[in-house]
Write a protein that holds these residues in place. Structure first.
Motif: not given
Lengths: 211, 202, 297
Positions: A76-86
């Motif tokens: 989930t995005p709540r827990q994330a530090d990094l988002i990878i847009l691929s």
């Protein structure tokens, strides 16, 4: 150390307290330590747009094993530090990505794979695809290639870790500072409908799709 | 084949495209009744797809219904032409449920109207307020350039042709220089010990 | 006494996190990769504590992790760590096995309240799955505990440890109870095949879906504390406790590795499959063990 390191609200107070008690040095050391821990533990939400999503499973599983550097996928995005847009981003996807990015907690970073988020790539003349992602969201690391191999993706992780460790200005700080600029660009392309509306009644589409 | 003779009674011509693929052309008024008779009488029970082609020069859309038999051995394409302006088709979703989403897509991409269709809402695009994007009078390039301008060129970008030319010339010059140096060296060596040269010649 | 409690919590924190680091490392090695360092869970925890938190669903949402942590800490404090010495056994005499069994359910209930306030559908699904699973998990474990209480004629954990010193270890005397309790322990640790509530491919992170930053860190910390408490409880009940720190680490680690290996080998059950399985085989084994104690002593 100008950057809002403890998050926007805490930083000023803490720094003042430390300086009042003559411990400005301690604050710096603490910052360094926390930065190191941040660089060693990166939770990734992998937003698989376009063809780059296929490079993610080998990066995170046995063959290339990003977990040895502390890079772990979360759900989930709540827990994330990094988002990878691929890959390329359609307008429809961009709406979701902006929403996802704004749900993430600071500090947050963006990494893009491939040339499509940089200049449109092979979708440069599509009526439904954006060309320059950095107009709409701040990018921390762009891994180029069409598509980048998992080695290149891991190289991107290492670069990001170095940047976090050195305390360079991250994308989310730029996003906060130039919020008006980004929002204006988003509005220009998405026509003001930045969030997917909550009004669509997915269970009763036959009645016109309006709740 | 009996399908051909059945169609002949309706004064229609069956054209064979491949050994399993046939096509029938029909005018718009008789389209619905023909589709129904294909379903009920001829045994073509599956609707594969509904396609649309934009014939801008002639001013009409060509619509193709692909129907398949239950045994999956024959496909018939039923073609019809409709006007481009205020294009409208009868909806088939009551007969084939899958037609609902096909018609929804066609409505979005070509602007064809389906009276009585329950869900003519966004399909793949969201909040699209321009001309339907797959119509050929929609200028894609202009739209793209107005929405997404190109990235400005970097200042350090160089002209590849000239760079290659320079590179080639430099290479040539280096080669020439090396050659001259080698010749001079050989001449010098020949001057120093002429006996070697004689040996080499032998 | 306060000092001892703090020391115990710190010990459990360190040991629990190193165990979880080992868990990830051993899993990685079995899957044929290098894996993270042993201290990776520390890094994650410190990073999460240093994150911002802008999510708000009212005070009940914030209270959930706190209730879970309370349950974990109380469980930890009530379990005697060492068998011979009174060290780190500050309030153990205040509670017995029944209190412990109640406290072990406190965490999931607090979680359910918080997640319900959050309103995230995946969180609610995870909680419902977790509580359904708990029905199955508790049954064999409770039967095993009842068997041990009958055998030792006391519900005091210290007394159960003392009985094992003279009569032999419970794992040898009552192996059926041990098997039943261990199977449900695999579930209590959230290992496969009973990792239903937080199943990543099905309900994202389950109950943790909406928690971020500091609250996630708190959940992780209480998880490691609770894991340590449960390991010590199993060691106390079946392996006769530990008389030194080395023995404690050795015994708990053995149990832990066994659970890891079971978890890696098996796939995940569906909810109803898990409850079905737990209601049948482990319960049957535990009941047989109980019957053996009741009729043959």
């Amino acid at each position: 150390m100008e950057s809002g390191f403890y998050g926007s609200s805490l930083d000023g107070n803490l720094k003042c307290k430390f300086e009042e008690s003559g411990l400005a040095n301690t604050h710096e050391i603490m910052e360094k330590a926390v930065r190191w821990f941040r660089s060693r533990s990166i939770f990734v939400v992998a937003y698989g747009t376009g063809c780059g999503a296929i490079e993610m499973p080998p990066t995170f599983t046995s063959r290339y094993d990003a977990e040895r550097m502390g890079v772990v996928g979360v759900a989930t995005p709540r827990q994330a530090d990094l988002i990878i847009l691929s890959g390329y981003l359609a307008y429809k996807t961009l709406r979701r990505v902006i929403r996802t990015y704004e749900q993430m907690q600071k500090p947050r970073y963006i990494m893009t794979l491939g040339s499509c988020p940089i200049n449109g790539g092979m979708y440069w003349d599509s009526y439904n695809t954006i060309k320059k992602l950095d107009d709409y969201l701040p990018i921390d690391v762009s891994v180029t290639g069409c598509m980048p191999r998992p080695e290149a993706v891991i190289d991107g992780f290492v670069l990001l870790q170095e940047r976090i460790r050195n305390g360079e200005k991250a994308g989310w700080e730029k996003y906060d500072e130039n919020f008006e600029f980004y929002k204006e660009n988003q509005k220009r392309v998405l026509g003001g409908h930045i969030d997917p509306s909550y009004e669509t009644d997915w269970y009763n589409l036959k009645s016109g799709g309006k709740a | 084949m009996d399908l051909a003779s059945k169609l002949e009674k309706l004064s229609l011509e069956l054209v064979q495209k491949q050994d399993y693929l046939y096509s029938v052309t029909i005018d718009f008024e008789r389209l619905e009744s023909l589709l129904l008779s294909f379903l009920n009488e001829f045994g073509y029970i599956t609707l594969d797809s509904i396609n649309c082609r934009d014939d801008l020069e002639d001013g009409f859309f060509t619509i193709t219904y692909c129907l398949q038999t239950e045994e999956r051995d024959h496909v018939v394409m039923i073609q019809t032409k409709i006007q481009r302006e205020n294009a409208s088709l009868p909806t088939m979703h009551t007969i084939w449920p899958q037609a609902e989403i096909m018609e929804r897509e066609m409505h979005e991409m070509f602007g064809v109207d389906f009276p009585g269709h329950p869900t003519l809402i966004d399909f793949a695009l969201e909040y699209w307020d321009n001309m339907p994007p797959l119509r050929r009078d929609f200028d894609t390039l202009e739209y793209v350039n107005s929405m997404n301008p190109f990235r400005e060129q970097r200042n350090d970008a160089l002209d590849a042709k000239e760079e290659m030319k320079k590179k080639r010339e430099a290479k040539k010059a280096a080669k020439l220089k090396a050659q001259q140096e080698a010749e001079a060296k050989a001449a010098l060596e020949a001057q120093n010990n002429p006996s070697d040269e004689v040996k080499n010649e032998e | 006494m306060i000092f001892q409690i703090i020391l115990l919590i710190m010990l459990a924190y360190v040991v629990g996190f190193i165990y979880f680091g080992l868990y990830r490392n051993i899993t990685a090695r079995i899957q044929g990769r290098y894996g993270p360092t042993v201290y990776q869970s520390f890094y994650d925890s410190i990073k999460l504590f240093s994150k911002n938190n802008t999510v708000s669903y009212g005070w009940m949402f914030y209270l959930g992790p706190v209730i879970m942590a309370t349950g974990a800490v109380l469980t930890l404090v009530l379990v005697p760590v060492f068998s011979d010495s009174d060290f780190l056994r500050s309030v153990t005499s205040q509670g017995n096995l029944f209190v412990l069994l109640y406290l072990m359910v406190l965490g999931p209930l607090g979680n359910a309240l918080a997640v319900g306030t959050g309103g995230n559908p995946f969180g609610v699904m995870g909680v419902v799955r977790g509580l359904t699973r708990l029905i199955g998990l508790e049954l064999p474990f409770y039967i095993a505990v009842v068997g041990l209480i009958i055998a030792a004629n006391s519900s005091d954990i210290v007394h159960i440890i003392d009985v094992q010193k003279t009569a032999g270890l419970n794992i040898i005397n009552h192996p059926l109870l041990f098997i039943g309790a261990m199977i449900s322990m695999v579930g209590f640790f959230g290992a496969s095949p009973f990792d239903i509530p937080g199943a990543p491919q099905e309900v994202y992170s389950g109950p943790r879906t909406e928690f971020s930053g500091k609250f996630l860190a708190l959940l992780m910390s209480q998880g490691s504390l609770f894991a340590f408490a449960k390991l010590v409880l199993i060691v106390d009940l079946f392996l006769g406790g530990a008389d030194s720190l080395v023995m404690l680490v050795l015994k708990t680690f053995t149990i832990f590795v066994a659970i890891i290996f079971i978890g890696i080998v098996y796939g995940r059950y569906k909810v109803e499959q898990a409850v079905d399985f737990l209601m049948k085989l482990p319960t049957l084994i535990a009941v047989l063990g109980l019957a053996r104690i009741v009729w043959f002593g």
